[in-house]
Design a protein around this motif. Sequence first.
Motif, short mmCIF file in Angstrom:
data_model
loop_
_atom_site.label_atom_id
_atom_site.label_comp_id
_atom_site.label_asym_id
_atom_site.label_seq_id
_atom_site.Cartn_x
_atom_site.Cartn_y
_atom_site.Cartn_z
N GLY A 52 0.80 -1.22 0.00
CA GLY A 52 0.00 0.00 0.00
C GLY A 52 0.83 1.26 0.00
O GLY A 52 0.43 2.27 0.60
N ALA B 95 -0.58 -4.46 3.74
CA ALA B 95 -1.74 -3.57 3.88
C ALA B 95 -2.93 -4.06 3.07
O ALA B 95 -4.07 -3.72 3.37
CB ALA B 95 -1.36 -2.16 3.44
N LYS B 96 -2.65 -4.86 2.05
CA LYS B 96 -3.70 -5.38 1.16
C LYS B 96 -3.43 -6.84 0.87
O LYS B 96 -2.27 -7.26 0.79
CB LYS B 96 -3.73 -4.59 -0.15
N GLY C 215 7.14 -1.11 4.89
CA GLY C 215 5.77 -1.26 5.37
C GLY C 215 5.41 -2.72 5.58
O GLY C 215 6.18 -3.63 5.24
#
Length: 485
Positions: free
Chosen positions: A94, A376-377, A373
């Motif tokens: 993301g 997120a998805k 990161g």
Amino acid sequence: MENTSTVVQEGKKGKTIVVNPITRIEGHGKITVDLAEDGTVDNVRFHVTQYRGFEAFSKGRDFREMPVITPRICGICPVSHHLASAKACDDILGVVIPPSASKLREVMHMGQVIQSHALSFFHLSSPDLLFGFDADPAVRNVAGLAQKFPDLAVAGIGMRKFGQEIIKTLGGKKVHPWHSIPGGVNRSLRQEERDAMLAGLPAHKENLRKALDLVKTYLAENADLAARFATVETSYMGLVKDGNLELYDGRIRLRSPRGRITDEFEGRDYCAHIGEHVEPWSYLKFPFYRPLGFPTGSYRVGPLGRVNACDDISTPEASAELGVFRKTTPSGIVHYTLYYHYARLIEIMYAMERLEELLHDGDVLGSDLRITGKVAKREGVGVVEAPRGTLIHHYEVDENGVLQKVNLIVATGHNNFAMNRGVDQVAREYIKGADVREGALNRMEHVIRCYDPCLSCSTHAVGKMPLQLEIRNSRGKLVKTVTKD
């Protein structure tokens, strides 16, 4: 060198000519031509006989490994898979990667386009154009090219080396590089490296202009042949940005055979627009535009697809050349398959001009290269324009980032329907009975070379590649085999 031997075979329903495999392309494929009792062509098929297992054996891996795994799909366009994979991983995280990282990825991508297109035109296809389809195979090859047209051969070798050195500079090696990572890239570009790239551009541009003149002269002198050779009216697909040709990051556009923009959508939405048809006689799928169904919704990609799909090209010299290209037909949409070679050289010019723009951009020497990161998805889609056409990587992961499903639509697949149609047309024109001349076989092979397919997505065969053509009679008995080693 391509050597041809002949064996006679019989079959139940008629003679069948089998060309297996096709030479001077990447991977292994064959062509079968079924003949009726009177010796006329009844049915023609282009078969892809190799199977890729990357979608299957990637499951269970951490998605972050994919930018390293997927370049192994292809030995000639590994950068395309590397970048599509990294973009799919960015999507899962993301994140929007830093400008310096994005531009460095595009620098490598331009090097990839230059080296791959140079290989396709100068090494694999130009011998047919310069020597003729019926020339002796002993000279109709890259060695013969080097002897009779040494300046052109050297230009092609130098252009390919230039692109490969760009890849090596950023990725550590010319084949299967490692530079893009989820969230960005892993190294910056030094000023002296940038300056070396810029220094090489003028000479390669000049050589490219000579190659463009050669292609345009050939197409003008052989206008009747170009208009009918494997010509098929299809829709066209490619990435665009603000309507302009785009190779790294844009929206997918489809344009109809008459020039109308049929659709334009984000890469992440491809499933709603693109379906995949399967035939039992080929491992290569047949993608199609869902609203029109198969085969009506078939389209073409790659250089011809992209220059037909876009409105213009954002760099000046390539844009001017596109204007000349579009004067070929009243509508500006060019369906002639031999014009893939012309479009391919236009794209090299764009890649060189775009590379120059990127290298003069201050961000390309920046040090802000990555955003980290967590997952997120659960799904990520990455799309780039590989030299051969639109390449799609689609990954599904669990909460820990372990791959649950992988789908790859490799660029060559989009052209599968058109390649079959083109081979069929050429076979019907040049094959009359079982006594098939080598030049007829070479013309069928050249249809495939126009598309510069990546059949196995593993290694790019340059030079000799065995090819077999089987002819069977109406009883199914093998009457003749033509083998090219």
